[in-house]
Design a protein around this motif. Structure first.
Motif, PDB file in Angstrom:
ATOM      1  N   ALA A   1      20.659 121.430  29.115  1.00 34.21           N
ATOM      2  CA  ALA A   1      21.119 121.504  30.504  1.00 34.21           C
ATOM      3  C   ALA A   1      22.152 122.595  30.731  1.00 34.21           C
ATOM      4  CB  ALA A   1      21.684 120.147  30.940  1.00 34.21           C
ATOM      5  N   SER A   2      23.018 122.839  29.753  1.00 34.76           N
ATOM      6  CA  SER A   2      24.066 123.848  29.940  1.00 34.76           C
ATOM      7  C   SER A   2      23.498 125.248  30.091  1.00 34.76           C
ATOM      8  CB  SER A   2      25.033 123.815  28.753  1.00 34.76           C
ATOM      9  OG  SER A   2      24.352 124.061  27.538  1.00 34.76           O
ATOM     10  N   ARG A   3      22.246 125.440  29.664  1.00 37.36           N
ATOM     11  CA  ARG A   3      21.640 126.779  29.729  1.00 37.36           C
ATOM     12  C   ARG A   3      20.506 126.838  30.745  1.00 37.36           C
ATOM     13  NH1 ARG A   3      20.175 130.947  30.505  1.00 37.36           N
ATOM     14  NH2 ARG A   3      19.986 132.811  29.206  1.00 37.36           N
ATOM     15  N   LEU A   4      20.239 125.733  31.455  1.00 33.69           N
ATOM     16  CA  LEU A   4      19.143 125.698  32.421  1.00 33.69           C
ATOM     17  C   LEU A   4      19.649 126.019  33.818  1.00 33.69           C
ATOM     18  CD1 LEU A   4      17.203 122.484  31.305  1.00 33.69           C
ATOM     19  CD2 LEU A   4      16.654 124.866  30.770  1.00 33.69           C
ATOM     20  N   SER A   5      18.920 126.863  34.511  1.00 33.15           N
ATOM     21  CA  SER A   5      19.236 127.143  35.916  1.00 33.15           C
ATOM     22  C   SER A   5      18.698 126.056  36.831  1.00 33.15           C
ATOM     23  CB  SER A   5      18.661 128.500  36.329  1.00 33.15           C
ATOM     24  OG  SER A   5      19.267 129.552  35.597  1.00 33.15           O
ATOM     25  N   ALA A   6      17.701 125.295  36.372  1.00 33.23           N
ATOM     26  CA  ALA A   6      17.146 124.192  37.153  1.00 33.23           C
ATOM     27  C   ALA A   6      16.420 123.259  36.203  1.00 33.23           C
ATOM     28  CB  ALA A   6      16.205 124.694  38.239  1.00 33.23           C
ATOM     29  N   LEU A   7      16.384 121.963  36.570  1.00 33.48           N
ATOM     30  CA  LEU A   7      15.720 120.958  35.742  1.00 33.48           C
ATOM     31  C   LEU A   7      15.157 119.874  36.629  1.00 33.48           C
ATOM     32  CD1 LEU A   7      15.020 119.657  32.991  1.00 33.48           C
ATOM     33  CD2 LEU A   7      17.282 118.577  33.046  1.00 33.48           C
ATOM     34  N   ALA A   8      13.871 119.545  36.420  1.00 40.15           N
ATOM     35  CA  ALA A   8      13.216 118.432  37.110  1.00 40.15           C
ATOM     36  C   ALA A   8      12.789 117.413  36.074  1.00 40.15           C
ATOM     37  CB  ALA A   8      12.009 118.922  37.902  1.00 40.15           C
ATOM     38  N   ILE A   9      13.114 116.118  36.307  1.00 40.45           N
ATOM     39  CA  ILE A   9      12.829 115.096  35.296  1.00 40.45           C
ATOM     40  C   ILE A   9      11.872 114.023  35.821  1.00 40.45           C
ATOM     41  CG2 ILE A   9      15.022 115.484  34.130  1.00 40.45           C
ATOM     42  CD1 ILE A   9      16.072 112.942  35.463  1.00 40.45           C
ATOM     43  N   THR A  10      11.374 114.163  37.042  1.00 40.43           N
ATOM     44  CA  THR A  10      10.376 113.245  37.592  1.00 40.43           C
ATOM     45  C   THR A  10       9.305 114.071  38.307  1.00 40.43           C
ATOM     46  OG1 THR A  10      11.488 112.996  39.738  1.00 40.43           O
ATOM     47  CG2 THR A  10      12.147 111.479  37.960  1.00 40.43           C
ATOM     48  N   PRO A  11       8.113 113.516  38.504  1.00 45.38           N
ATOM     49  CA  PRO A  11       7.089 114.255  39.255  1.00 45.38           C
ATOM     50  C   PRO A  11       7.543 114.635  40.657  1.00 45.38           C
ATOM     51  CG  PRO A  11       6.089 112.413  38.089  1.00 45.38           C
ATOM     52  CD  PRO A  11       7.574 112.259  37.929  1.00 45.38           C
ATOM     53  N   GLU A  12       8.337 113.771  41.303  1.00 45.27           N
ATOM     54  CA  GLU A  12       8.815 114.094  42.641  1.00 45.27           C
ATOM     55  C   GLU A  12       9.727 115.320  42.609  1.00 45.27           C
ATOM     56  OE1 GLU A  12       7.487 110.015  42.334  1.00 45.27           O
ATOM     57  OE2 GLU A  12       9.031 111.107  41.224  1.00 45.27           O
ATOM     58  N   GLU A  13      10.641 115.358  41.632  1.00 45.44           N
ATOM     59  CA  GLU A  13      11.511 116.522  41.505  1.00 45.44           C
ATOM     60  C   GLU A  13      10.715 117.765  41.114  1.00 45.44           C
ATOM     61  OE1 GLU A  13      14.631 115.689  38.788  1.00 45.44           O
ATOM     62  OE2 GLU A  13      15.587 114.167  40.049  1.00 45.44           O
TER      63      GLU A  13
ATOM     64  N   ARG B   1      11.675 111.890  32.020  1.00 48.39           N
ATOM     65  CA  ARG B   1      13.077 111.654  32.355  1.00 48.39           C
ATOM     66  C   ARG B   1      14.022 112.588  31.599  1.00 48.39           C
ATOM     67  NH1 ARG B   1      10.408 109.381  35.557  1.00 48.39           N
ATOM     68  NH2 ARG B   1      10.830 107.408  36.628  1.00 48.39           N
ATOM     69  N   GLY B   2      13.475 113.718  31.194  1.00 51.75           N
ATOM     70  CA  GLY B   2      14.331 114.734  30.594  1.00 51.75           C
ATOM     71  C   GLY B   2      14.717 114.493  29.156  1.00 51.75           C
ATOM     72  N   VAL B   3      13.991 113.650  28.444  1.00 50.94           N
ATOM     73  CA  VAL B   3      14.390 113.314  27.077  1.00 50.94           C
ATOM     74  C   VAL B   3      14.331 114.522  26.140  1.00 50.94           C
ATOM     75  CG1 VAL B   3      13.752 110.897  27.283  1.00 50.94           C
ATOM     76  CG2 VAL B   3      12.025 112.549  26.543  1.00 50.94           C
ATOM     77  N   GLU B   4      13.450 115.479  26.412  1.00 48.07           N
ATOM     78  CA  GLU B   4      13.337 116.656  25.560  1.00 48.07           C
ATOM     79  C   GLU B   4      14.265 117.781  26.018  1.00 48.07           C
ATOM     80  OE1 GLU B   4      11.742 117.142  22.821  1.00 48.07           O
ATOM     81  OE2 GLU B   4      10.473 115.354  22.720  1.00 48.07           O
ATOM     82  N   GLN B   5      14.402 117.979  27.312  1.00 44.53           N
ATOM     83  CA  GLN B   5      15.079 119.169  27.816  1.00 44.53           C
ATOM     84  C   GLN B   5      16.490 118.927  28.335  1.00 44.53           C
ATOM     85  OE1 GLN B   5      12.503 121.014  30.708  1.00 44.53           O
ATOM     86  NE2 GLN B   5      10.899 121.462  29.224  1.00 44.53           N
ATOM     87  N   ARG B   6      16.918 117.678  28.456  1.00 41.84           N
ATOM     88  CA  ARG B   6      18.254 117.431  28.978  1.00 41.84           C
ATOM     89  C   ARG B   6      19.330 118.022  28.068  1.00 41.84           C
ATOM     90  NH1 ARG B   6      19.818 114.083  33.018  1.00 41.84           N
ATOM     91  NH2 ARG B   6      17.896 112.861  33.002  1.00 41.84           N
ATOM     92  N   GLY B   7      19.050 118.124  26.786  1.00 43.12           N
ATOM     93  CA  GLY B   7      20.020 118.716  25.871  1.00 43.12           C
ATOM     94  C   GLY B   7      20.255 120.194  26.122  1.00 43.12           C
TER      95      GLY B   7
END
Length: 450
Positions: free
Chosen positions: A228-240, A220-226
């Motif tokens: 976010a301002s520098r990410l071009s894309a982010l998936a936080i579930t297997p479906e995403e 659920r993005g607990v490591e990488q959500r921080g």
């Protein structure tokens, strides 16, 4: 009484000096090395070099011509064995660097095998042997444990369009993640082993470069959500993650069409005006992509693994690189795991819970490093063994960096975030920031990679 007073007057300053040096040795090892360790080690090396090389078996019999000159010109009946010739001795803030010219009959492996004996003979903390060019090796001696309190070297490391200094090696040099040399990598480690710290340092370094960062964090993005301002894309579930990987493969195929149109082999040979930004895909806890609960999940898992393998096999030329992280990674995860691991040629293994995990990480590229992985103590998070398919490996440790500090670095460089139209649906929304991406300047190739 006079003698006692004299002894007190003389002994008190000496005791104070000894106490100060003892304190410096523990609390300020660089200071102690500069004041005491360096002159002692240099003197010991100069005085005992020839005898040390002899007893360590690092000498060879002289050539017939040399023996003839010794007997008939120097008039010496005894002909001494020949040790490696010292070409250069350089002092650093952490130790000594000695360049040796190996005589015929001696090879770098012989010196490497004797490194532990050389360490004890010269009273230094460690001796690492590096082959610099054919016939030459460099002894990198450290006077103290540089991994105890990490301080990155002040000397500037080699730079490049995809080069990031991430950690400190045990020989005092920087461990550099160079994506043009090692495009894909795997990071393993148990909980609290320091692999998150490694990822933070990596992201903080990449954030300063004009590259696209793509995150896959199925927790659920607990490591990488921080980030976010520098990410071009982010998936936080297997479906995403499933849809994001499909988009990445589509991006790769579009780039191959561009390469074919210009008749070049990779993006670095493209003209500056059309070269797309390189992409680094950060996969946190890869096992989450392999876990299945239903038949439908199994089909999705197989599709995601297939896409990851395709990226690992072909994406380097398209400028797409993989950074995969997890606690374990082997055939027990399921179909395709071993094939994917074979594409991840860069390996960084922190403290693990079992020998099998250590063998998964470095056993296939550097079998002698497995024992070193298993001896990493739990009270030294961030210590790891780093290696690649060349067979070389070393112990490293990442400097301390909090999640808040890494997030702040990402926010400060948010203007470098490229827009990837193929992944627009996965662009994270940052509260209080403009969701529109700012085009990033195209990377110019360095002379070494052009």
């Amino acid at each position: 009484m006079t003698d006692l007073a004299t002894l007190w007057e003389v002994g008190l300053p000496l005791a104070g000096t000894a106490g100060g040096l003892g304190y410096a040795k523990v609390r300020a090892p660089r200071v102690f090395w500069s004041l005491v360790g360096l002159p002692v080690a240099t003197t010991r090396f100069a005085i005992t070099y020839r005898s040390t090389m002899d007893v360590c078996g690092l000498t060879v019999q002289p050539s017939r011509f040399r023996a003839f000159l010794v007997r008939n010109v120097a008039r010496r009946p005894d002909v001494q064995p020949v040790p490696p010739k010292v070409r250069r001795l350089r002092v650093t803030s952490t130790g000594l660097r000695v360049t040796l010219r190996l005589p015929a009959g001696l090879e770098p492996a012989d010196v490497m095998a004797a490194s532990e004996r050389l360490r004890h003979a010269w009273g230094v903390h460690s001796v690492n042997v590096i082959e610099t060019k054919p016939g030459f090796v460099e002894l990198r001696m450290t006077g103290y444990d540089v991994l105890r309190r990490v301080r990155m070297p002040r000397r500037r490391v080699p730079s490049g369009p995809m080069t990031v200094p991430v950690a400190l090696r045990e020989d005092g040099t920087a461990f550099v993640r160079d994506y043009l040399k090692v495009p894909h990598a795997l990071t393993l480690g148990a909980n609290q082993s320091g692999k998150s710290m490694y990822q933070r340092n990596l992201v903080a370094g990449l954030a300063r470069l004009p590259v696209a960062l793509v995150g896959i964090d199925c927790k659920r993005g607990v490591e990488q959500r921080g980030y976010a301002s520098r990410l071009s894309a982010l998936a936080i579930t297997p479906e995403e993650a499933d849809g994001l990987l499909d988009g990445l493969v589509g991006e790769m195929e579009e780039r191959f069409d561009l390469l074919s149109e210009h008749g070049v082999g990779d993006i670095w040979a493209l003209p500056d005006t059309v070269r797309p930004a390189p992409v680094v895909v950060l996969v946190d806890e890869v096992a989450e992509l392999f876990l299945v609960a239903t038949k439908k999940d199994e089909e999705r898992r197989d599709r995601m693994v297939t896409q990851l393998i395709r990226l690992g096999q072909m994406a380097r030329a398209a400028g797409i690189f993989l950074e995969v992280c997890g606690q374990r990674f082997g055939s027990d995860l399921g179909k395709g795991a071993t094939a994917l691991r074979a594409q991840l040629t860069g390996r960084t293994v922190h403290r693990v819970n079992d020998k099998q995990t250590a063998e998964m990480g470095v056993g296939d590229i550097a079998p002698d490093a497995v024992v070193t992985v298993l001896t990493i103590p739990p009270d030294r998070p961030g210590v790891a063994v780093a290696g690649d398919t060349s067979g070389g490996w070393s112990r490293i440790r990442t400097p301390a960096l909090t999640a808040a500090e890494a997030a702040a670095i990402c926010a400060a460089h948010a203007h470098l975030t490229p827009d990837l139209p193929a992944l627009a649906d996965f662009r994270p929304v940052v509260p209080g920031a403009d969701a529109a991406a700012v085009p990033v300047p195209l990377v110019k190739p360095s002379p070494a990679t052009a």
